[in-house]
Design a protein around this motif. Structure first.
Motif, PDB file in Angstrom:
ATOM      1  N   PRO A  25       0.789  -1.240   0.000  1.00 41.66           N
ATOM      2  CA  PRO A  25       0.000   0.000   0.000  1.00 41.66           C
ATOM      3  C   PRO A  25       0.822   1.291   0.000  1.00 41.66           C
ATOM      4  N   GLU A  26       2.072   1.220  -0.453  1.00 43.95           N
ATOM      5  CA  GLU A  26       2.991   2.351  -0.272  1.00 43.95           C
ATOM      6  C   GLU A  26       2.587   3.621  -1.012  1.00 43.95           C
ATOM      7  N   THR A  27       1.913   3.508  -2.150  1.00 45.45           N
ATOM      8  CA  THR A  27       1.571   4.724  -2.906  1.00 45.45           C
ATOM      9  C   THR A  27       0.627   5.631  -2.126  1.00 45.45           C
ATOM     10  N   LYS A  28      -0.011   5.078  -1.114  1.00 42.74           N
ATOM     11  CA  LYS A  28      -0.929   5.888  -0.299  1.00 42.74           C
ATOM     12  C   LYS A  28      -0.195   6.753   0.707  1.00 42.74           C
ATOM     13  N   ILE A  29       1.073   6.421   0.997  1.00 45.90           N
ATOM     14  CA  ILE A  29       1.837   7.209   1.967  1.00 45.90           C
ATOM     15  C   ILE A  29       3.034   7.915   1.326  1.00 45.90           C
ATOM     16  N   GLY A  30       2.993   8.062   0.002  1.00 45.33           N
ATOM     17  CA  GLY A  30       4.054   8.809  -0.656  1.00 45.33           C
ATOM     18  C   GLY A  30       5.328   8.029  -0.876  1.00 45.33           C
ATOM     19  N   LEU A  31       5.237   6.698  -0.855  1.00 45.22           N
ATOM     20  CA  LEU A  31       6.423   5.868  -1.059  1.00 45.22           C
ATOM     21  C   LEU A  31       6.221   5.038  -2.330  1.00 45.22           C
ATOM     22  N   PHE A  32       6.781   3.857  -2.414  1.00 46.02           N
ATOM     23  CA  PHE A  32       6.698   2.964  -3.568  1.00 46.02           C
ATOM     24  C   PHE A  32       6.865   1.545  -3.038  1.00 46.02           C
ATOM     25  N   PRO A  33       6.424   0.513  -3.761  1.00 42.24           N
ATOM     26  CA  PRO A  33       6.601  -0.867  -3.297  1.00 42.24           C
ATOM     27  C   PRO A  33       8.083  -1.232  -3.278  1.00 42.24           C
ATOM     28  N   ASP A  34       8.630  -1.352  -2.071  1.00 47.04           N
ATOM     29  CA  ASP A  34      10.060  -1.626  -1.947  1.00 47.04           C
ATOM     30  C   ASP A  34      10.283  -3.091  -1.544  1.00 47.04           C
ATOM     31  N   VAL A  35      11.320  -3.362  -0.766  1.00 47.70           N
ATOM     32  CA  VAL A  35      11.688  -4.714  -0.319  1.00 47.70           C
ATOM     33  C   VAL A  35      11.543  -5.763  -1.431  1.00 47.70           C
ATOM     34  N   GLY A  36      11.984  -5.398  -2.628  1.00 46.28           N
ATOM     35  CA  GLY A  36      11.909  -6.322  -3.754  1.00 46.28           C
ATOM     36  C   GLY A  36      10.609  -6.267  -4.517  1.00 46.28           C
ATOM     37  N   GLY A  37       9.748  -5.302  -4.199  1.00 45.87           N
ATOM     38  CA  GLY A  37       8.485  -5.168  -4.924  1.00 45.87           C
ATOM     39  C   GLY A  37       8.696  -4.926  -6.402  1.00 45.87           C
ATOM     40  N   SER A  38       9.763  -4.196  -6.739  1.00 46.29           N
ATOM     41  CA  SER A  38      10.028  -3.923  -8.150  1.00 46.29           C
ATOM     42  C   SER A  38      10.474  -5.180  -8.892  1.00 46.29           C
ATOM     43  N   TYR A  39      10.817  -6.229  -8.150  1.00 46.25           N
ATOM     44  CA  TYR A  39      11.195  -7.496  -8.771  1.00 46.25           C
ATOM     45  C   TYR A  39      10.007  -8.438  -8.915  1.00 46.25           C
ATOM     46  N   PHE A  40       9.266  -8.667  -7.808  1.00 44.83           N
ATOM     47  CA  PHE A  40       8.234  -9.703  -7.887  1.00 44.83           C
ATOM     48  C   PHE A  40       6.920  -9.208  -8.485  1.00 44.83           C
ATOM     49  N   LEU A  41       6.580  -7.946  -8.300  1.00 48.43           N
ATOM     50  CA  LEU A  41       5.295  -7.459  -8.819  1.00 48.43           C
ATOM     51  C   LEU A  41       5.211  -7.517 -10.349  1.00 48.43           C
ATOM     52  N   PRO A  42       6.206  -7.024 -11.096  1.00 48.07           N
ATOM     53  CA  PRO A  42       6.064  -7.081 -12.549  1.00 48.07           C
ATOM     54  C   PRO A  42       6.161  -8.487 -13.121  1.00 48.07           C
ATOM     55  N   PRO A 193       7.462  11.744   4.118  1.00 48.24           N
ATOM     56  CA  PRO A 193       7.185  12.216   5.484  1.00 48.24           C
ATOM     57  C   PRO A 193       5.765  12.752   5.630  1.00 48.24           C
ATOM     58  N   GLU A 194       5.260  13.419   4.593  1.00 48.30           N
ATOM     59  CA  GLU A 194       3.905  13.968   4.657  1.00 48.30           C
ATOM     60  C   GLU A 194       2.861  12.859   4.669  1.00 48.30           C
ATOM     61  N   GLY A 195       3.084  11.816   3.876  1.00 47.18           N
ATOM     62  CA  GLY A 195       2.143  10.693   3.861  1.00 47.18           C
ATOM     63  C   GLY A 195       2.100   9.972   5.187  1.00 47.18           C
ATOM     64  N   VAL A 196       3.260   9.771   5.799  1.00 47.25           N
ATOM     65  CA  VAL A 196       3.319   9.135   7.120  1.00 47.25           C
ATOM     66  C   VAL A 196       2.602  10.005   8.152  1.00 47.25           C
ATOM     67  N   ARG A 197       2.833  11.308   8.077  1.00 47.94           N
ATOM     68  CA  ARG A 197       2.165  12.221   9.017  1.00 47.94           C
ATOM     69  C   ARG A 197       0.643  12.124   8.891  1.00 47.94           C
ATOM     70  N   ALA A 198       0.151  12.218   7.646  1.00 51.37           N
ATOM     71  CA  ALA A 198      -1.287  12.322   7.417  1.00 51.37           C
ATOM     72  C   ALA A 198      -2.033  11.018   7.682  1.00 51.37           C
ATOM     73  N   LEU A 199      -1.400   9.882   7.395  1.00 49.58           N
ATOM     74  CA  LEU A 199      -2.109   8.608   7.507  1.00 49.58           C
ATOM     75  C   LEU A 199      -1.762   7.807   8.742  1.00 49.58           C
ATOM     76  N   LEU A 200      -0.562   8.023   9.298  1.00 45.91           N
ATOM     77  CA  LEU A 200      -0.125   7.173  10.409  1.00 45.91           C
ATOM     78  C   LEU A 200       0.085   7.917  11.721  1.00 45.91           C
ATOM     79  N   ILE A 201       0.394   9.203  11.669  1.00 49.54           N
ATOM     80  CA  ILE A 201       0.678   9.947  12.903  1.00 49.54           C
ATOM     81  C   ILE A 201      -0.516  10.815  13.298  1.00 49.54           C
ATOM     82  N   ASP A 202      -0.762  11.879  12.543  1.00 47.94           N
ATOM     83  CA  ASP A 202      -1.915  12.742  12.851  1.00 47.94           C
ATOM     84  C   ASP A 202      -3.235  12.089  12.462  1.00 47.94           C
ATOM     85  N   LYS A 203      -3.186  11.223  11.467  1.00 43.47           N
ATOM     86  CA  LYS A 203      -4.358  10.488  10.971  1.00 43.47           C
ATOM     87  C   LYS A 203      -5.486  11.422  10.551  1.00 43.47           C
TER      88      LYS A 203
END
Length: 241
Positions: A25-42, A193-203
Motif C-alpha cells: 500500500p505504499e503509494t498511499k503514503i508517498g512511497l513505492f513498493p520496496d523490499v523487492g516489490g520492483s522485482y516480484f510485482l512485474p 514524510p507527509e504521507g506518514v504524518r497524514a495517515l499514520l501519525i496525525d491520521k
C-alpha cells in the motif's frame, strides 16, 4: 503488508491460509513498493503486479495463491501439524511432498472477472494512459479503481510505475539496489514524510502532496530518484544475490 510481504515473498515456499492478507500500500503514503516489490510485482501474471503496486489492493486467502504470490494453501487449523513435520524433512523432495499433502484446492480467483481489464488498463506505459483506459472500461470495478488511484500520491504513482517497468528487466539484487536509491531520496523529499504524518501519525487523512497533481510530476522529477548515489552510499552485497 509492505515490508512483511517483502520478507516473505522471496522464499521458495510460501504458505497462505484463509487468514492471510497481503498488500503493497505504499503509494498511499508517498512511497513505492520496496523490499523487492520492483522485482516480484512485474513478474505476476497479466499485469496483476502493476495493478496491486499502484492501487495497494488487498488479496486474501486463496487469492494469494491464485495470484502466484503464495505457493501453497493450508488451512490455519492444520498449520501446527505442518510445522511439527517440516523439521523432519531431510531433502527438498520431502519438503515438496509434505507441502503437497497439506495443500488444499482454492476457490476461483476473486479478480478473475476483471483480469481482462487489468491486463488491458495496466499495460499502458504511463499513469495518464492507465487512467484513460480505466475511463473507457466504464464498469463498477474501473470506477472503484479510478477512485483509488486518485487518492494516491501523484509522485508515488509515477515513481512506482517507472520502478516496476525497470524492475521487470532486472535481477533481484539490481532491483534492491535501485529501490535503495529511491528510498534514500524519498526520505529526503516531501511526500513520504507527509504521507506518514497524514495517515499514520496525525491520521487526518489529508496529505498535502508536492507535486500536487499528476500533471505536475515531470520526468526530471522521477528520474532524479533513480540517479546513482555517491559510491560510499550505494547498497553493497556480500555474496551472490
Amino acid at each position: 503488508m509492505g515490508g512483511g510481504l517483502g520478507l516473505s515473498v522471496h522464499g521458495r515456499y510460501r504458505v497462505a491460509t484463509e487468514k492471510t492478507v497481503i498488500a503493497m500500500p505504499e503509494t498511499k503514503i508517498g512511497l513505492f513498493p520496496d523490499v523487492g516489490g520492483s522485482y516480484f510485482l512485474p513478474r505476476l501474471q497479466v499485469n496483476l503486479g502493476l495493478y496491486l503496486g499502484l492501487t495497494g489492493d488487498r488479496l486474501k486467502g486463496g487469492d494469494v495463491v491464485k495470484a502466484g504470490i503464495a505457493t501453497h494453501f493450508v488451512p490455519s487449523k492444520r498449520l501446527y501439524d505442518l510445522e511439527k513435520l517440516l523439521p523432519r524433512c531431510t531433502s527438498e523432495s520431502e519438503v515438496n511432498s509434505l507441502l503437497s499433502k497439506f495443500h488444499e484446492p482454492v476457490e476461483e480467483f476473486s479478480l478473475a472477472p476483471h483480469v481482462k481489464h487489468i491486463n488491458y488498463c495496466f499495460a499502458a506505459s504511463t499513469i495518464e494512459e492507465i487512467i484513460e483506459r480505466l475511463e473507457k472500461v466504464q464498469n463498477e470495478w474501473s470506477v472503484k479503481t479510478l477512485k483509488t488511484l486518485r487518492q494516491m500520491c501523484p509522485g508515488s504513482l509515477k515513481l512506482t510505475l517507472r520502478a516496476l517497468q525497470r524492475g521487470a528487466q532486472l535481477q533481484l539484487g539490481q532491483c534492491l539496489r535501485m529501490e535503495y536509491r529511491l528510498a534514500c531520496r524519498a526520505t529526503l523529499n516531501h511526500d513520504f514524510p507527509e504521507g506518514v504524518r497524514a495517515l499514520l501519525i496525525d491520521k487526518d487523512n489529508n496529505p498535502q502532496w508536492n507535486p500536487k497533481t499528476l500533471e505536475d510530476v515531470d520526468d526530471d522529477y522521477i528520474e532524479s530518484y533513480f540517479k546513482k548515489l555517491p559510491e560510499e552510499q550505494e547498497l553493497k552485497f556480500f555474496g551472490k544475490l
